[in-house]
Design an enzyme around this catalytic site. Structure first.
Site, mmCIF file in Angstrom:
data_model
loop_
_atom_site.group_PDB
_atom_site.id
_atom_site.type_symbol
_atom_site.label_atom_id
_atom_site.label_comp_id
_atom_site.label_asym_id
_atom_site.label_seq_id
_atom_site.Cartn_x
_atom_site.Cartn_y
_atom_site.Cartn_z
ATOM 1 N N LYS A 58 0.801 -1.178 -0.015
ATOM 2 C CA LYS A 58 -0.172 0.144 -0.023
ATOM 3 C C LYS A 58 0.967 1.278 -0.068
ATOM 4 O O LYS A 58 0.406 2.181 -0.705
ATOM 5 C CB LYS A 58 -0.795 0.082 1.187
ATOM 6 N N ASP A 83 5.061 -2.367 11.818
ATOM 7 C CA ASP A 83 3.656 -2.393 12.477
ATOM 8 C C ASP A 83 3.802 -1.926 13.963
ATOM 9 O O ASP A 83 4.162 -2.911 14.709
ATOM 10 C CB ASP A 83 3.259 -3.997 12.281
ATOM 11 N N ASN A 110 3.939 9.962 13.009
ATOM 12 C CA ASN A 110 2.901 10.441 12.345
ATOM 13 C C ASN A 110 1.666 9.244 12.424
ATOM 14 O O ASN A 110 0.639 9.606 12.414
ATOM 15 C CB ASN A 110 3.059 10.958 11.013
ATOM 16 N N SER A 157 0.041 14.419 18.265
ATOM 17 C CA SER A 157 -1.099 14.235 19.283
ATOM 18 C C SER A 157 -2.361 14.646 18.227
ATOM 19 O O SER A 157 -2.569 14.274 17.147
ATOM 20 C CB SER A 157 -0.749 15.072 20.185
ATOM 21 N N TYR A 184 -9.297 7.101 22.164
ATOM 22 C CA TYR A 184 -8.360 7.813 21.285
ATOM 23 C C TYR A 184 -7.917 8.900 21.929
ATOM 24 O O TYR A 184 -6.561 9.446 22.077
ATOM 25 C CB TYR A 184 -9.330 8.393 19.988
ATOM 26 N N LYS A 188 -3.891 10.071 22.559
ATOM 27 C CA LYS A 188 -3.476 11.329 21.983
ATOM 28 C C LYS A 188 -2.710 12.153 22.846
ATOM 29 O O LYS A 188 -1.809 12.758 22.991
ATOM 30 C CB LYS A 188 -4.529 12.053 21.338
#
Length: 319
Positions: A58, A83, A110, A157, A184, A188
């Protein structure tokens, strides 16, 4: 900091007139969106970039523009399999870089996943905390000796850290009822706290670390969201708009601009240990506002140290 940079600044505007020939960067998550644009901008301005991705096939397809930029200039690009949801993969990727021995001027963490249904990594960690934080924690710490003196670490973040602090007693939601946005937000927050403590530990070598809120961007990041999670996000945006805070989605080049700015041209003394948005240091705010600002708990030095120790225990390595 450069005057004129803000929410609509793009990566190429950040790097206008900047020659990165001879500089080398590592960017995780180069199979889509912000990671691809970050790598493209750096390579287009002469840098050598290593792009890490879980799915190399990908990533090969997604980074065609990055390779084209490398072929037409002095930059270069290569891929690394990584991974983040597997500590074995993280260790293998770090070992390959260490064996290679070439240094990095900056590492940009990232890669990430957002608001996923409840799940576990290969090592049994809550999926978002394990992937977004623990995978990067282990990877970046293992390759930290490869960052040049005076280099930088940039961790992505999100404004979603406003949704939740990290629960240091139950980071893997073993007893806490799972909520995709709370998980989530906690991950972050962990990304921001990791940058705080990494900065403290490495500033003696002149290495500075910062976390980044890229802004709201329509990328593949939300591909795992359920209808319920999407509805929660839509309601949060509507609430911001109704309260007069405003909310505007960014383009991908605008979203990647703060990462590129932090890794290349920002004043290291100003950004070290800070949370950045719109190519500047974010304001600390006490109330929830996913659109802007950083909550104090995401910059808390004492909690950053505690999270570091907890993370070491979970990955089974000390740094």
């Amino acid at each position: 900091m450069a005057d004129g940079f803000g929410a609509t600044t793009t990566t190429d505007e950040v790097l206008d007139g900047v020659d990165l020939t001879g500089k080398r960067y590592l960017v995780t998550g180069v199979s889509a969106g912000l990671g691809v644009e970050t790598a493209r901008a750096l390579v287009a301005h002469g840098a050598a970039v290593v792009g890490a991705a879980r799915d190399l096939a990908k990533a090969e397809s997604a980074t065609a523009e990055v390779r084209a930029a490398a072929e037409s200039g002095t930059g270069s690009f290569e891929l690394l399999q990584l991974d983040l949801a597997s500590l074995a993969s993280v260790r293998a990727a770090a070992d390959r870089l260490i064996a290679d021995g070439r240094r990095f001027d900056a590492v940009i963490a990232n890669a990430g996943i957002m608001a996923t249904p409840e799940g576990r990594t290969a090592d049994g960690f809550e999926l978002q905390f394990g992937t977004n934080h623990l995978g990067h924690f282990l990877f970046v710490n293992r390759i930290a000796p490869l960052i040049v003196d005076g280099g930088r670490f940039v961790g992505l973040s999100s404004g979603a850290h406003h949704f939740s602090d990290i629960d240091l007693d139950d980071p893997n939601f073993e007893t806490t009822p799972y909520d995709p946005w709370r998980a989530y937000g906690a991950a972050k927050t962990a990304n921001a706290l990791f940058a705080v403590e990494f900065d403290r530990r490495h500033r003696g070598r002149g290495i500075r670390a910062a976390s980044v809120h890229p802004g709201g961007i329509n990328t593949e990041l939300g591909r795992y969201m359920s209808e319920e999670a999407q509805a929660t996000l839509t309601a949060a945006i509507a609430q911001m708009q109704a309260s007069g805070q405003g909310f505007a989605f960014k383009s991908v080049p605008q979203g990647a601009a703060t990462s590129v700015w932090a890794a290349t041209v920002a004043d290291p003394a100003e950004i070290g240990g800070r949370y950045l948005e719109d190519c500047h240091v974010a304001e600390t705010v006490e109330t929830q506002s996913v659109g802007f600002g950083v909550r104090p708990y995401a910059l808390d030095a004492a909690r950053a140290k505690l999270l570091w120790g907890k993370s070491e225990a979970l990955v089974g390595e000390s740094f």
